[in-house]
Scaffold this motif. Structure first.
Motif, short mmCIF file in Angstrom:
data_model
loop_
_atom_site.label_atom_id
_atom_site.label_comp_id
_atom_site.label_asym_id
_atom_site.label_seq_id
_atom_site.Cartn_x
_atom_site.Cartn_y
_atom_site.Cartn_z
N LEU A 142 0.83 -1.19 0.00
CA LEU A 142 0.00 0.00 0.00
C LEU A 142 0.87 1.25 0.00
N ALA A 143 0.35 2.30 -0.58
CA ALA A 143 0.98 3.62 -0.53
C ALA A 143 -0.13 4.64 -0.36
N LEU A 144 0.20 5.77 0.25
CA LEU A 144 -0.81 6.81 0.44
C LEU A 144 -1.29 7.31 -0.92
N SER A 145 -2.59 7.58 -1.02
CA SER A 145 -3.22 7.79 -2.32
C SER A 145 -2.85 9.11 -2.97
N HIS A 146 -2.59 10.15 -2.16
CA HIS A 146 -2.27 11.45 -2.76
C HIS A 146 -0.76 11.69 -2.68
N PRO A 147 -0.16 12.16 -3.79
CA PRO A 147 1.31 12.32 -3.83
C PRO A 147 1.87 13.18 -2.70
N ILE A 148 1.19 14.27 -2.34
CA ILE A 148 1.74 15.14 -1.29
C ILE A 148 1.72 14.45 0.06
N HIS A 149 0.74 13.56 0.30
CA HIS A 149 0.72 12.79 1.55
C HIS A 149 1.92 11.85 1.61
N GLN A 150 2.17 11.15 0.48
CA GLN A 150 3.31 10.23 0.46
C GLN A 150 4.63 10.98 0.56
N ARG A 151 4.69 12.18 -0.04
CA ARG A 151 5.91 12.98 0.07
C ARG A 151 6.21 13.35 1.51
N LEU A 152 5.16 13.76 2.23
CA LEU A 152 5.36 14.11 3.64
C LEU A 152 5.84 12.89 4.43
N MET A 153 5.27 11.72 4.13
CA MET A 153 5.70 10.50 4.81
C MET A 153 7.17 10.20 4.50
N ASP A 154 7.56 10.33 3.23
CA ASP A 154 8.96 10.06 2.85
C ASP A 154 9.92 11.03 3.54
N ILE A 155 9.52 12.30 3.65
CA ILE A 155 10.37 13.29 4.31
C ILE A 155 10.49 12.95 5.80
N ALA A 156 9.38 12.52 6.41
CA ALA A 156 9.42 12.16 7.82
C ALA A 156 10.35 10.98 8.07
N LEU A 157 10.37 10.03 7.13
CA LEU A 157 11.23 8.85 7.29
C LEU A 157 12.71 9.22 7.23
N SER A 158 13.03 10.30 6.53
CA SER A 158 14.43 10.71 6.42
C SER A 158 14.78 11.85 7.38
N ALA A 159 13.85 12.21 8.26
CA ALA A 159 14.09 13.31 9.20
C ALA A 159 15.09 12.91 10.26
#
Length: 687
Positions: free
Chosen positions: A555-572
């Motif tokens: 699964l991946a978050l449906s909206h690109p900006i939501h997934q982008r925020l998640m990806d940024i959080a993972l690399s924080a």
């Protein structure tokens, strides 16, 4: 980011009073009468709990001053005396930047020179100032718009003063090939400079941030006889294009934002007259046909626009394309016709401010009512003309990108024209398909043009303005699955509801927002340990656990900006608070979304606001909270899949195909099992 203090920044624009640990004041973004704008020194951000706008210091400056992210950083750097180290530019870039800055400096000097001529010279007061006062304008309005005067002299008085002040000739004249030069002066065949605006009153034109970008000069009434062109405008240059500017936008931007509405008129004096009547949320297209660039400027401030027309029927009909362009960019368009052939300026001279405002409030109508009232009378009893009127309205409806808004207007048109709704809907769909086909052909022609340019080395001319289609390229065709429900979620970041087609999409978005709130609040906190294939143990943070759980189910978050925020959080960074890292992330869209979720008090569920049900009950473990939200998100996805399968099973054609029917029933059984497992994990019971 470290130097910019939210209280310091906001206090430059808003009077703040202490309210516990925070401060509050009247919101600068809407017409706020009770303080609803909260500033948090601890979190270094602000938010209005009435209109939802706010942000960190950079976001606040961007929104308040309507400037870009880099411009906001430079604004704060200047405020705090910080030197910005920017990448080294090429000689060409440096020269172009120097040219632009020099032209702005020359324009500012010229603006001050024109004002001095108006107020401090005998001719200025006797001719220029008398003209403005004769038109009924008060001195405060003349000062507000920084109006000026250029003497009636062919000797180039202003040009000579500019040269004496040390300004280079190339910035006074204009080179049409390079776009260098302001054009306040014109060089004649003998090489002498003369003033472009001699014998005219001057209307400076400002950018949204307040820089003088150009001028409009009008000949005086006594000199208009035999003059074909009453207005003389600045020539096109690297800093000025008439199609990209709106007169009065600098003076109107705060009022437009607060009123959430923009009035659009035609001329300079129309804008000034409305300001004098207390209506400040008004701009002018300065006599040009409305352009996409101008619409985008307005759209940055509001979604709502009212176009004001005088009684010139020919002008109204000629402006139909502008209405369609506004609709195509998602604007909510209303129209208003002034009586007796008045324009906003002449109407203001006949009525006081209260009467003016009341007329505007009572006579605004949507474009369907406007067109029908304008054209239906002449179409009475003539089926052909009535058909043309319907097609005219259909073309406008087809420009609207939002499917739900289109459906509403289709219903209203059918009721107004006493026609079947399905006929209007079918005509709109055909119009959209035709427009999309035209866009496809345009793109094909553009590809051919570029291919020809690459082969021959010659640059073919671009398509004519009237060959371009005003419709956006992503107009969605009507779908059968859409249930016609618009449940939008207000937010300061780019609205997701433009892509929502039905309730399922909205519910999934809301579940994703719940997941992201967990990430923002607890993202770096450890949740548990896992072992890899080699038996090594590692600790997972909340953000890592959520991503791992989603990845396991592909699964991946449906909206690109939501997934982008998640990806940024993972690399924080793990040793810093996640909320502050995301709110201060150097991407306006990401930090606006993070800020929105972090401060969305109305949508924060009770379980988010506190992990304790009461002071006497034990704290809910973080792992239980995370698992509950993740399971709830997955349950929503499974539920949507089940509902889609149920719709398939209702298809009579499927029942006749036994093999296909068996496959779908097997899928339904698997979905039901998955739903049961997730529901039990979450504490629900499925019967």
């Amino acid at each position: 980011m470290d130097a910019a203090n939210i209280v310091d920044v906001v206090s430059d624009f808003v009077t703040l009073k202490r309210a516990g640990a925070n401060l509050k004041g009247l919101c600068p973004f809407h017409d706020d009468r009770t303080p609803s704008f909260m500033v948090s020194p601890a979190k270094n951000y602000c938010k209005c709990f009435a209109c939802g706008k706010g942000g960190n210091p950079v976001g606040f400056i961007m929104e308040h001053e309507q400037i870009t992210y880099p411009e906001a950083l430079r604004y704060l750097a200047k405020k705090y005396g910080i030197t910005i180290e920017e990448k080294e530019m090429s000689k060409e870039d440096v020269q172009r930047q120097d040219d632009r800055e020099s032209m702005f400096i020359v324009n500012q000097w010229a603006n001050e020179w024109f004002q001095r001529q108006l107020h401090d010279t005998p001719d200025g007061r006797a001719i220029g100032l008398a003209y403005f006062r004769g038109r009924g304008f008060r001195d405060d309005i003349i000062q507000k718009f920084q109006l000026g005067f250029c003497p009636d002299s062919r000797d180039g008085v202003m040009s000579q003063d500019a040269l004496k002040a040390g300004y280079q000739e190339k910035y006074l004249i204009n080179d049409p090939e390079t776009g260098i030069g302001t054009g306040i002066s014109i060089k004649n065949d003998k090489g002498r400079l003369r003033d472009r605006y001699w014998g005219r009153v001057i209307f400076p034109i400002f950018t949204m941030s307040g820089k003088v970008v150009g001028f409009g000069g009008r000949v005086l009434d006594a000199a208009t006889k035999g003059v074909n062109v009453k207005y003389q405008n600045s020539p096109e240059s690297i800093i000025y294009s008439k199609k990209r500017e709106l007169y009065g936008l600098f003076q109107a931007k705060q009022a437009i934002r607060k009123q959430d509405l923009c009035f659009l008129v035609e001329g300079y004096t129309d804008v000034m007259a409305m300001h004098q009547s207390g209506i400040e949320n008004v701009v002018a297209s300065s006599g040009t046909a409305l352009t996409d660039d101008q619409i985008r400027l307005i759209h940055r401030l509001t979604d709502n626009i009212t176009v004001i027309y005088d009684g010139d029927a020919a002008g109204i009909k000629a402006s139909q394309r502008g209405i369609d362009m506004l609709l195509a960019q998602g604007m909510n368009v209303r129209l208003l016709l002034l009586p007796d052939g008045d324009d906003p300026d002449s109407f203001a001279r006949k009525h006081n401010a209260e009467e003016y405002k009341r007329y505007l409030d009572e006579h605004q109508v949507d474009f369907i009512k406007f067109k029908t009232s304008l054209l239906l009378e002449e179409a009475q009893g003539d089926p052909v003309k009535k058909s043309q009127l319907v097609n005219n309205i259909v073309q406008s409806i087809a420009c609207i990108p939002n499917e739900i808004t289109r459906a509403v207007y289709i219903q209203e048109t059918a009721a107004t024209m006493q026609m079947q709704e399905r006929l209007i809907a079918s005509a709109v769909t055909r119009q959209i398909e035709q427009s999309l086909e035209e866009i496809r052909k345009q793109r094909e022609r553009e590809r051919e043009r570029k291919t020809l340019e690459r082969i021959t080395g010659e640059t073919p001319p671009p398509p004519a303005e009237d060959e371009r289609i005003p419709l956006p390229t992503d107009i969605p065709l009507p779908t059968q699955e859409s249930d016609g429900t618009d449940e939008s979620v207000p937010s300061p970041y780019t609205p997701l509801v433009e892509n929502i087609r039905n309730r399922d999409a909205l519910r999934l978005e809301q579940k994703e927002r719940e997941l992201l709130r967990l990430v923002i609040r607890f993202g770096n906190q450890p949740l548990g340990t896992v072992k890899d294939n080699e038996g090594k143990t590692s600790t997972l943070s909340v953000a890592q656990y959520i991503q791992s759980s989603l990845t396991q189910d592909e699964l991946a978050l449906s909206h690109p900006i939501h997934q982008r925020l998640m990806d940024i959080a993972l690399s924080a960074e793990q040793n810093k608070e996640m909320e502050q890292q995301l709110i201060n992330y150097p991407d306006p869209e990401i930090n606006a979304l993070a800020f929105d979720l972090a401060t969305d008090s109305e949508q924060l569920s009770r379980i988010h606001q506190s992990t304790k049900k009461s002071s006497t009950e034990p704290e809910i473990p973080l792992s239980m909270l995370v698992n509950h939200i993740v399971a709830d998100y997955k349950l929503e996805i499974v539920g949507q899949q089940k509902r889609r399968i149920m719709r398939q099973l209702q298809d009579p054609n499927l029942i006749r195909d036994s093999q296909r029917y068996l496959q779908v029933m097997t899928q339904y059984k698997d979905i039901k099992e998955a739903e049961k497992r997730l529901s039990q994990h979450e504490g629900r019971v499925i019967i």
